[in-house]
Design a protein around this motif. Structure first.
Motif, PDB file in Angstrom:
ATOM      1  N   LEU A  78       0.847  -1.192   0.000  1.00  0.00           N
ATOM      2  CA  LEU A  78       0.000   0.000   0.000  1.00  0.00           C
ATOM      3  C   LEU A  78       0.887   1.247   0.000  1.00  0.00           C
ATOM      4  CD1 LEU A  78      -2.670  -1.059   2.665  1.00  0.00           C
ATOM      5  CD2 LEU A  78      -2.796  -1.310   0.177  1.00  0.00           C
ATOM      6  N   TYR A  79       0.669   2.111  -0.983  1.00  0.00           N
ATOM      7  CA  TYR A  79       1.444   3.350  -1.115  1.00  0.00           C
ATOM      8  C   TYR A  79       0.739   4.431  -0.303  1.00  0.00           C
ATOM      9  CZ  TYR A  79       4.495   6.513  -3.885  1.00  0.00           C
ATOM     10  OH  TYR A  79       5.462   7.397  -4.316  1.00  0.00           O
ATOM     11  N   SER A  80       1.281   4.721   0.873  1.00  0.00           N
ATOM     12  CA  SER A  80       0.559   5.598   1.794  1.00  0.00           C
ATOM     13  C   SER A  80       1.168   6.989   1.942  1.00  0.00           C
ATOM     14  CB  SER A  80       0.472   4.941   3.180  1.00  0.00           C
ATOM     15  OG  SER A  80       1.764   4.728   3.720  1.00  0.00           O
ATOM     16  N   LEU A  99      -1.454   9.361  11.598  1.00  0.00           N
ATOM     17  CA  LEU A  99      -2.206   8.185  11.161  1.00  0.00           C
ATOM     18  C   LEU A  99      -1.331   6.940  11.196  1.00  0.00           C
ATOM     19  CD1 LEU A  99      -4.354   9.507   8.162  1.00  0.00           C
ATOM     20  CD2 LEU A  99      -5.134   8.878  10.449  1.00  0.00           C
ATOM     21  N   LEU A 100      -0.045   7.091  10.852  1.00  0.00           N
ATOM     22  CA  LEU A 100       0.860   5.947  10.948  1.00  0.00           C
ATOM     23  C   LEU A 100       1.057   5.552  12.405  1.00  0.00           C
ATOM     24  CD1 LEU A 100       2.664   3.952   9.452  1.00  0.00           C
ATOM     25  CD2 LEU A 100       4.547   5.596   9.661  1.00  0.00           C
ATOM     26  N   ALA A 105      -0.590   1.745  16.939  1.00  0.00           N
ATOM     27  CA  ALA A 105      -1.282   1.625  18.217  1.00  0.00           C
ATOM     28  C   ALA A 105      -2.545   0.772  18.133  1.00  0.00           C
ATOM     29  CB  ALA A 105      -1.634   3.019  18.745  1.00  0.00           C
ATOM     30  N   LYS A 106      -3.287   0.863  17.019  1.00  0.00           N
ATOM     31  CA  LYS A 106      -4.605   0.237  16.938  1.00  0.00           C
ATOM     32  C   LYS A 106      -4.651  -1.029  16.079  1.00  0.00           C
ATOM     33  CE  LYS A 106      -7.123   4.593  17.550  1.00  0.00           C
ATOM     34  NZ  LYS A 106      -8.155   5.513  16.955  1.00  0.00           N
ATOM     35  N   ASP A 107      -3.844  -1.090  15.031  1.00  0.00           N
ATOM     36  CA  ASP A 107      -3.975  -2.172  14.055  1.00  0.00           C
ATOM     37  C   ASP A 107      -2.920  -3.258  14.190  1.00  0.00           C
ATOM     38  OD1 ASP A 107      -5.967  -1.203  11.537  1.00  0.00           O
ATOM     39  OD2 ASP A 107      -5.213   0.376  12.813  1.00  0.00           O
ATOM     40  N   HIS A 134       8.729   2.456  16.208  1.00  0.00           N
ATOM     41  CA  HIS A 134       7.517   1.671  15.959  1.00  0.00           C
ATOM     42  C   HIS A 134       7.708   0.731  14.769  1.00  0.00           C
ATOM     43  CE1 HIS A 134       5.138   3.585  18.969  1.00  0.00           C
ATOM     44  NE2 HIS A 134       5.069   4.762  18.371  1.00  0.00           N
ATOM     45  N   VAL A 135       8.382   1.225  13.731  1.00  0.00           N
ATOM     46  CA  VAL A 135       8.624   0.413  12.538  1.00  0.00           C
ATOM     47  C   VAL A 135       9.442  -0.828  12.896  1.00  0.00           C
ATOM     48  CG1 VAL A 135       9.886   0.347  10.351  1.00  0.00           C
ATOM     49  CG2 VAL A 135       8.405   2.290  10.876  1.00  0.00           C
TER      50      VAL A 135
END
Length: 258
Positions: A78-80, A99-100, A105-107, A134-135
């Motif tokens: 996915l190109y975000s 959003l990242l 945190a959520k997904d 996080h990554v």
């Protein structure tokens, strides 16, 4: 496309994912990459803020992640966020970065529980320190998962990726670790952010635009392209299946005669 046709096609693909049917040897669909375009224009059409458009785009991405599992893909990219997106207003860039952060945190837990491997492709050196952390955590946490690989292209540009890959190869050659005569397509492919992943079979772009926008320039050499008129927040299961059905109807020659 008629909905009943979509349902029948989904059933066939789902059967393949379960192993009850051999995949089509001529058109095996392993890797789908998506240029998620049109959040801002969707927001303008709906009379809401661009931030709301990006948030709705995240919901569409979640749906695509579920569909990739159902279709039995090995990779979904996915190109975000592109390297060019830094030129957008600071408030919009910060929202996209947040959003990242929300994704982690959520997904992440749900993806890990589903056995999906997560990989972030793109230049990490210019990302905020907390996002880099996080990554690394996400990739380490999901590295041994048995499911498909979700590649999120964030701070990604195809030309930038090629430059970084060539620099990496040149450094190895200068250090005596690689004979320049041994540099071939495989060496370059493995030096890319996507090293080890199959090239995309199908690249989908939403919003009606018909260009690649610096996405997977090397990897897309023989990909099939499907351009959809819908904006990304409107990308549904039916849109995904329709694009895959277009792919299945094509003949892939790879430069040879069929």
């Amino acid at each position: 496309m008629v909905l009943s046709q979509t349902a029948r096609f989904a059933g066939r693909m789902f059967d393949k994912a379960k192993g009850s049917e051999e995949p089509d040897a001529e058109k095996p669909l392993r890797h789908v990459a998506i240029i998620m375009d049109g959040n801002g224009r969707w927001a303008s059409r709906e009379g809401v803020t661009r931030l709301k458009g990006h948030q709705q785009g995240v919901e569409a991405a979640r749906g695509a992640v579920e569909m990739a599992k159902e279709l039995g893909l090995t990779h979904l990219t996915l190109y975000s966020f592109s390297t060019e997106n830094w030129s957008r207003p600071d408030w919009e860039v910060q929202h996209l970065l947040n959003l990242l952060r929300q994704f982690f945190a959520k997904d992440l837990k749900k993806l890990a529980d589903q056995g999906i491997r997560v990989k972030i492709i793109g230049d990490r050196d210019t990302l905020p320190d907390d996002i880099r952390g996080h990554v690394e955590e996400a990739e380490a946490r999901t590295a041994d998962n048995p499911g498909y690989t979700l590649q999120i292209a964030f701070n990604y540009g195809g030309r930038d990726e090629l430059v970084r890959a060539v620099t990496k190869i040149a450094s190895r050659a200068a250090a005596g670790q690689l004979d320049p005569a041994d540099i071939d397509e495989a060496v370059l492919s493995n030096a890319l952010d996507t090293g080890g992943a199959p090239d995309p079979d199908l690249i989908i772009r939403t919003s009606g635009e018909q260009r690649i926008s610096n996405f997977l320039l090397w990897q897309a050499a023989y990909a099939e392209f499907v351009f959809l008129d819908c904006f990304w927040p409107d990308f549904t299961r039916e849109e995904f299946l329709g694009a895959v059905e277009q792919y299945q109807a094509r003949t892939r020659r790879f430069g040879a005669r069929p």
